[in-house]
Design a protein around this motif. Structure first.
Motif, PDB file in Angstrom:
ATOM      1  N   PHE A 140      15.546  -2.028  -5.914  1.00 50.46           N
ATOM      2  CA  PHE A 140      15.625  -1.655  -7.338  1.00 50.46           C
ATOM      3  C   PHE A 140      16.972  -1.019  -7.668  1.00 50.46           C
ATOM      4  O   PHE A 140      17.636  -0.459  -6.797  1.00 50.46           O
ATOM      5  CB  PHE A 140      14.525  -0.631  -7.645  1.00 50.46           C
ATOM      6  CG  PHE A 140      13.155  -1.125  -7.295  1.00 50.46           C
ATOM      7  CD1 PHE A 140      12.398  -1.834  -8.211  1.00 50.46           C
ATOM      8  CD2 PHE A 140      12.619  -0.898  -6.023  1.00 50.46           C
ATOM      9  CE1 PHE A 140      11.128  -2.307  -7.888  1.00 50.46           C
ATOM     10  CE2 PHE A 140      11.348  -1.365  -5.679  1.00 50.46           C
ATOM     11  CZ  PHE A 140      10.611  -2.065  -6.618  1.00 50.46           C
ATOM     12  N   ARG A 151      19.994  -6.962   6.352  1.00 51.56           N
ATOM     13  CA  ARG A 151      21.346  -6.402   6.223  1.00 51.56           C
ATOM     14  C   ARG A 151      21.452  -5.091   6.999  1.00 51.56           C
ATOM     15  O   ARG A 151      22.372  -4.929   7.795  1.00 51.56           O
ATOM     16  CB  ARG A 151      21.695  -6.186   4.749  1.00 51.56           C
ATOM     17  CG  ARG A 151      23.127  -5.732   4.542  1.00 51.56           C
ATOM     18  CD  ARG A 151      23.579  -5.905   3.129  1.00 51.56           C
ATOM     19  NE  ARG A 151      22.947  -4.951   2.219  1.00 51.56           N
ATOM     20  CZ  ARG A 151      23.177  -4.917   0.907  1.00 51.56           C
ATOM     21  NH1 ARG A 151      24.004  -5.802   0.366  1.00 51.56           N
ATOM     22  NH2 ARG A 151      22.588  -4.027   0.138  1.00 51.56           N
ATOM     23  N   THR A 152      20.505  -4.178   6.781  1.00 53.60           N
ATOM     24  CA  THR A 152      20.523  -2.901   7.502  1.00 53.60           C
ATOM     25  C   THR A 152      19.185  -2.707   8.198  1.00 53.60           C
ATOM     26  O   THR A 152      18.144  -2.690   7.521  1.00 53.60           O
ATOM     27  CB  THR A 152      20.744  -1.721   6.525  1.00 53.60           C
ATOM     28  OG1 THR A 152      21.866  -2.012   5.696  1.00 53.60           O
ATOM     29  CG2 THR A 152      20.992  -0.428   7.282  1.00 53.60           C
ATOM     30  N   ARG A 183       0.859  -1.193   0.000  1.00 57.72           N
ATOM     31  CA  ARG A 183       0.000   0.000   0.000  1.00 57.72           C
ATOM     32  C   ARG A 183       0.885   1.228   0.000  1.00 57.72           C
ATOM     33  O   ARG A 183       2.091   1.134   0.272  1.00 57.72           O
ATOM     34  CB  ARG A 183      -0.992  -0.009   1.158  1.00 57.72           C
ATOM     35  CG  ARG A 183      -0.412   0.090   2.538  1.00 57.72           C
ATOM     36  CD  ARG A 183      -1.503   0.291   3.580  1.00 57.72           C
ATOM     37  NE  ARG A 183      -2.268  -0.897   3.921  1.00 57.72           N
ATOM     38  CZ  ARG A 183      -3.597  -0.971   3.883  1.00 57.72           C
ATOM     39  NH1 ARG A 183      -4.306   0.070   3.485  1.00 57.72           N
ATOM     40  NH2 ARG A 183      -4.219  -2.082   4.237  1.00 57.72           N
ATOM     41  N   CYS A 184       0.312   2.356  -0.295  1.00 59.73           N
ATOM     42  CA  CYS A 184       1.099   3.579  -0.413  1.00 59.73           C
ATOM     43  C   CYS A 184       1.388   4.165   0.960  1.00 59.73           C
ATOM     44  O   CYS A 184       0.605   4.008   1.894  1.00 59.73           O
ATOM     45  CB  CYS A 184       0.332   4.578  -1.260  1.00 59.73           C
ATOM     46  SG  CYS A 184       1.346   5.966  -1.756  1.00 59.73           S
ATOM     47  N   THR A 196      14.429  -6.963  -2.183  1.00 55.61           N
ATOM     48  CA  THR A 196      15.776  -6.377  -2.271  1.00 55.61           C
ATOM     49  C   THR A 196      15.839  -5.124  -3.143  1.00 55.61           C
ATOM     50  O   THR A 196      16.923  -4.665  -3.487  1.00 55.61           O
ATOM     51  CB  THR A 196      16.785  -7.432  -2.781  1.00 55.61           C
ATOM     52  OG1 THR A 196      16.195  -8.140  -3.877  1.00 55.61           O
ATOM     53  CG2 THR A 196      17.132  -8.420  -1.692  1.00 55.61           C
ATOM     54  N   ARG A 219      14.935   5.922   3.036  1.00 52.32           N
ATOM     55  CA  ARG A 219      13.494   6.202   3.035  1.00 52.32           C
ATOM     56  C   ARG A 219      12.841   5.654   4.315  1.00 52.32           C
ATOM     57  O   ARG A 219      12.988   4.475   4.642  1.00 52.32           O
ATOM     58  CB  ARG A 219      12.886   5.536   1.806  1.00 52.32           C
ATOM     59  CG  ARG A 219      11.386   5.510   1.754  1.00 52.32           C
ATOM     60  CD  ARG A 219      10.853   6.743   1.125  1.00 52.32           C
ATOM     61  NE  ARG A 219       9.435   6.604   0.834  1.00 52.32           N
ATOM     62  CZ  ARG A 219       8.785   7.380  -0.016  1.00 52.32           C
ATOM     63  NH1 ARG A 219       9.413   8.324  -0.658  1.00 52.32           N
ATOM     64  NH2 ARG A 219       7.501   7.211  -0.231  1.00 52.32           N
ATOM     65  N   THR A 246      14.814  -5.592   4.141  1.00 47.48           N
ATOM     66  CA  THR A 246      13.935  -4.959   5.127  1.00 47.48           C
ATOM     67  C   THR A 246      13.781  -3.464   4.831  1.00 47.48           C
ATOM     68  O   THR A 246      13.910  -2.625   5.710  1.00 47.48           O
ATOM     69  CB  THR A 246      14.475  -5.178   6.560  1.00 47.48           C
ATOM     70  OG1 THR A 246      15.840  -4.725   6.598  1.00 47.48           O
ATOM     71  CG2 THR A 246      14.399  -6.624   6.994  1.00 47.48           C
TER      72      THR A 246
HETATM   73  O1  N01 Z   1      13.703  -1.503  -1.638  1.00 51.43           O
HETATM   74  P1  N01 Z   1      14.857  -0.910  -0.694  1.00 51.43           P
HETATM   75  P2  N01 Z   1      12.137  -1.555  -1.342  1.00 51.43           P
HETATM   76  N1  N01 Z   1      21.653  -8.916   0.809  1.00 51.43           N
HETATM   77  O2  N01 Z   1      16.018  -0.684  -1.584  1.00 51.43           O
HETATM   78  C1  N01 Z   1      18.206  -5.218   1.201  1.00 51.43           C
HETATM   79  C2  N01 Z   1       9.165   2.602  -2.660  1.00 51.43           C
HETATM   80  N2  N01 Z   1       8.180   1.774  -1.958  1.00 51.43           N
HETATM   81  O3  N01 Z   1      11.516  -2.326  -2.457  1.00 51.43           O
HETATM   82  O4  N01 Z   1      19.554  -1.377   3.276  1.00 51.43           O
HETATM   83  C3  N01 Z   1      20.815  -8.601   1.790  1.00 51.43           C
HETATM   84  O5  N01 Z   1      14.376   0.193   0.106  1.00 51.43           O
HETATM   85  C4  N01 Z   1      18.519  -3.790   1.529  1.00 51.43           C
HETATM   86  O6  N01 Z   1      19.533  -3.718   2.514  1.00 51.43           O
HETATM   87  P3  N01 Z   1      20.456  -2.382   2.645  1.00 51.43           P
HETATM   88  C5  N01 Z   1       9.836   3.517  -1.649  1.00 51.43           C
HETATM   89  O7  N01 Z   1      10.305   4.686  -2.288  1.00 51.43           O
HETATM   90  C6  N01 Z   1       7.178   2.411  -1.341  1.00 51.43           C
HETATM   91  O8  N01 Z   1      11.870  -2.013  -0.001  1.00 51.43           O
HETATM   92  O9  N01 Z   1      20.810  -2.013   1.227  1.00 51.43           O
HETATM   93  N3  N01 Z   1      19.951  -7.604   1.764  1.00 51.43           N
HETATM   94  C7  N01 Z   1      17.151  -3.320   1.996  1.00 51.43           C
HETATM   95  O10 N01 Z   1      16.881  -3.744   3.295  1.00 51.43           O
HETATM   96  C8  N01 Z   1      10.962   2.647  -1.224  1.00 51.43           C
HETATM   97  O11 N01 Z   1      11.980   3.346  -0.565  1.00 51.43           O
HETATM   98  C9  N01 Z   1       6.284   1.696  -0.623  1.00 51.43           C
HETATM   99  O12 N01 Z   1      21.591  -2.816   3.450  1.00 51.43           O
HETATM  100  C10 N01 Z   1      19.924  -6.867   0.654  1.00 51.43           C
HETATM  101  C11 N01 Z   1      16.221  -4.062   1.029  1.00 51.43           C
HETATM  102  O13 N01 Z   1      16.935  -5.178   0.553  1.00 51.43           O
HETATM  103  C12 N01 Z   1      11.383   2.053  -2.545  1.00 51.43           C
HETATM  104  O14 N01 Z   1      10.164   1.777  -3.210  1.00 51.43           O
HETATM  105  C13 N01 Z   1       6.391   0.329  -0.519  1.00 51.43           C
HETATM  106  C14 N01 Z   1      20.758  -7.133  -0.446  1.00 51.43           C
HETATM  107  C15 N01 Z   1      15.839  -3.219  -0.148  1.00 51.43           C
HETATM  108  O15 N01 Z   1      15.156  -2.089   0.290  1.00 51.43           O
HETATM  109  C16 N01 Z   1      12.199   0.793  -2.471  1.00 51.43           C
HETATM  110  O16 N01 Z   1      11.698  -0.054  -1.450  1.00 51.43           O
HETATM  111  C17 N01 Z   1       7.426  -0.292  -1.164  1.00 51.43           C
HETATM  112  C18 N01 Z   1      21.656  -8.204  -0.324  1.00 51.43           C
HETATM  113  N4  N01 Z   1      22.519  -8.501  -1.303  1.00 51.43           N
HETATM  114  C19 N01 Z   1       8.330   0.433  -1.870  1.00 51.43           C
HETATM  115  N5  N01 Z   1      20.498  -6.235  -1.402  1.00 51.43           N
HETATM  116  C20 N01 Z   1       5.227   2.426   0.053  1.00 51.43           C
HETATM  117  O17 N01 Z   1       4.660   3.362  -0.478  1.00 51.43           O
HETATM  118  C21 N01 Z   1      19.531  -5.428  -0.925  1.00 51.43           C
HETATM  119  N6  N01 Z   1      19.183  -5.814   0.315  1.00 51.43           N
HETATM  120  C22 N01 Z   1       4.919   2.052   1.407  1.00 51.43           C
END
Ligand code: N01
Length: 534
Positions: A381, A209-210, A56-57, A379, A329, A186
């Motif tokens: 984009f 990871r973080t 959801r947004c 993970t 974010r 996460t």
């Molecule tokens: O992607 P992210 P997302 N091994 O890049 C981890 C929008 N959005 O799809 O932080 C282990 O934020 C990575 O870890 P780290 C919004 O703009 C909006 O969740 O890089 N872990 C992180 O924890 C958002 O900010 C909504 O150390 C690995 C996670 O994967 C953007 O999209 C909802 C890894 C990636 O988190 C992206 O969100 C969803 C590895 N090799 C998305 N590589 C809403 O409106 C990456 N990670 C609510």
């Protein structure tokens, strides 16, 4: 439009998410010969692809919708404070249908190459099916979070269970009942999907990871009174779109946290926590610019995590440390931290226990093995640039966009690139993109690009190209705006830090949508300063 070689379209739009749909609608109204190509089999872009449970947004639904059409705004009634993915997708479908756009969209068709022919000033665009179309102008509406990233973990292809990326979640229901599910990542997606998975699966292993800061959404159905009051707020929302940093109001105290006493500070933050949503980061004026101020807010959220998670060791591993709040974010979820209080949900800290390999049956870290039936990649984009650099765009004299951006993207206003005439980008790097309400940014970009095309048409010109000096100057302004914030203190996708080998350059414009709009408007009113029109 005029003639300097045979063309199929005046304007070709790539993508049929909110940006592509609105662009197409404006082009259609203005009488341009236009078409959009879309990889997916339906409209909606981000909201077409990200079908994971819990999606959801994190912007309130009354703000996360179009404003350029009063009737559309009045006719559509949102059901919840934060809309779900299916409801937002229905809104996108409604928009496309109402504007009669479906006959103008070719679905299930990825654009795999776009070449600018310098002699005829025409873009030649190739689809994955081998078709070629020629268009005078090209507008990319490909989104900034649309190139999913799956890490290359050794053994990945050996995994025998089911595997999903949150951004490519299948349309068909995924049965997780009784299954052992691993989730890697996460961020916003992971934090939304994990409580949902925990509600169905037999076991959940979260590979972190973080640790991320996350605040409650405080989601709820909109009341009848709120729905009825919405049309009367339309004019104010339109004003806020151009006069605020995010494009919508984020109410704050207007006070610095450092000048606010302990009790008053806590009262404000408790109030924001109870209200839900991301407005807590805007409660005070200095938390986005001053590390000491930021630490006070961050500590408040850290204490909330500790108070929510019953096992102190798990709580400590979930508490974000080492970077300021808001510089990655801020995530929003009503049940994320509490999910770890369930016996079948386990947290693995990859900082102390990295993944060694994925096996046929699960994940092996340096500390343990985790048998799994399903592996979910949340993970993220290759943000801002991935969808563009993966498209094989070649500009004037054979210059490749991917090569030109190897050291980080440079654009003029996030809208155009020197060396790539007649190519415009909606929410491109160098614009406010996700640092503002992206719907407001899209509306601005679409209007601005439409007006430039109308100017060219009315003055019998066929080519607009950003000048290198203007682009360099804008890159400096983007860097300067970021330097006035705390964003450099975190390894985030804003900086390309989530992708191995990607240049570390802060990509969005952090100066605010209001400032950004004024700059773009002045460029236009000064005869498109920084562009060569011919
Ligand atoms: O992607 P992210 P997302 N091994 O890049 C981890 C929008 N959005 O799809 O932080 C282990 O934020 C990575 O870890 P780290 C919004 O703009 C909006 O969740 O890089 N872990 C992180 O924890 C958002 O900010 C909504 O150390 C690995 C996670 O994967 C953007 O999209 C909802 C890894 C990636 O988190 C992206 O969100 C969803 C590895 N090799 C998305 N590589 C809403 O409106 C990456 N990670 C609510």
């Amino acid at each position: 439009m005029g003639d300097r070689g045979w063309i199929d379209y005046d304007v070709l739009v790539i993508g049929a998410g909110f940006a592509g749909l609105h662009m197409l609608s404006e082009l259609k109204k203005a009488g341009f010969r236009c078409r959009a190509y879309e990889t997916g089999s339906g409209v909606g872009g981000t909201w077409f692809w990200n079908r994971y449970p819990g999606a959801r947004c994190d912007i309130e639904s009354v703000d996360y919708c179009f404003l350029h059409d009063r009737t559309l705004h009045h006719d559509w009634v949102w059901s919840e404070r934060f809309a779900t993915q299916p409801e937002i997708l229905r809104y996108a479908e409604h928009f496309a249908d109402r504007a009669g756009l479906l006959p103008l969209i070719t679905f299930d068709t990825r654009i795999v190459a776009a070449d600018f022919d310098t002699s005829s000033s025409v873009w030649s665009v190739r689809t994955e099916h081998g078709d070629e179309v020629r268009s005078r102008f090209l507008v990319t509406a490909v989104g900034c979070m649309s190139a999913p990233q799956t890490p290359e973990i050794p053994g990945l292809s050996r995994f025998r269970g089911e595997r999903f990326h949150t951004a490519r979640w299948p349309r068909e229901p995924v049965d997780l009942a009784g299954k052992r599910v691993g989730v890697i990542g996460t961020g916003s997606s992971g934090i939304q999907v994990i409580p949902e998975i925990a509600g169905k699966a037999a076991e959940v292993v979260v590979f972190q990871r973080t640790p991320n800061f996350s605040v409650p959404a405080g989601n709820r159905p909109l009341t009848e009174a709120e729905r009825a009051a919405e049309p009367a707020k339309y004019d104010e929302r339109v004003t806020l779109a151009s006069t605020t940093r995010f494009g919508h109001v984020v109410p704050g105290t207007g006070q610095p946290i450092l000048n606010t006493g302990h009790d008053d500070r806590l009262a404000v933050l408790e109030d924001r926590w109870a209200l839900g949503g991301t407005s807590i980061v805007a409660a005070f004026t200095d938390t986005g610019r001053d590390l000491r101020a930021n630490a006070l807010l961050a500590d408040f959220v850290r204490d909330k995590i500790r108070a929510t998670v019953t096992d102190p060791e798990t709580a400590e591993r979930l508490v974000p440390k080492g970077y300021p709040i808001g510089t990655k974010r801020l995530c929003v979820s009503d049940g994320y931290f509490a999910a770890f209080n369930q016996d079948h949900v386990r947290l693995v800290d990859l900082r102390t226990e990295p993944i060694e390999e994925i096996t046929a049956d699960g994940v092996r870290t340096t500390g343990d093995t985790f048998p799994l039936d399903v592996l979910v990649f949340a993970t993220g984009f290759d943000a801002f640039t991935g969808a563009l650099t993966r498209m094989n765009i070649t500009g004037r004299d054979g210059v490749s966009l991917a090569e030109q951006w190897e050291k980080g993207p440079k654009t003029y206003l996030g809208l155009a690139m020197a060396g790539f005439p007649n190519l415009f980008t909606i929410t491109g790097p160098g614009s406010t993109t996700v640092l503002s309400n992206v719907l407001r940014a899209i509306e601005h970009h679409v209007g601005w690009i439409r007006d430039l095309l109308l100017t060219l048409r009315s003055t019998d010109r066929l080519v607009a190209e950003a000048e290198p000096a203007a682009q360099e100057d804008w890159a400096a302004q983007v860097a300067a705006a970021a330097n006035r914030t705390l964003y450099h203190h975190a390894d985030s996708y804003y900086l390309g830090a989530n992708i191995d080998g990607k240049a570390r350059v802060f990509m969005p414009y952090a100066g605010g949508l209001d400032v950004y709009r004024r700059i773009c408007d002045s460029v236009a009113s000064e005869g498109y300063r920084g562009f060569t029109l011919s």
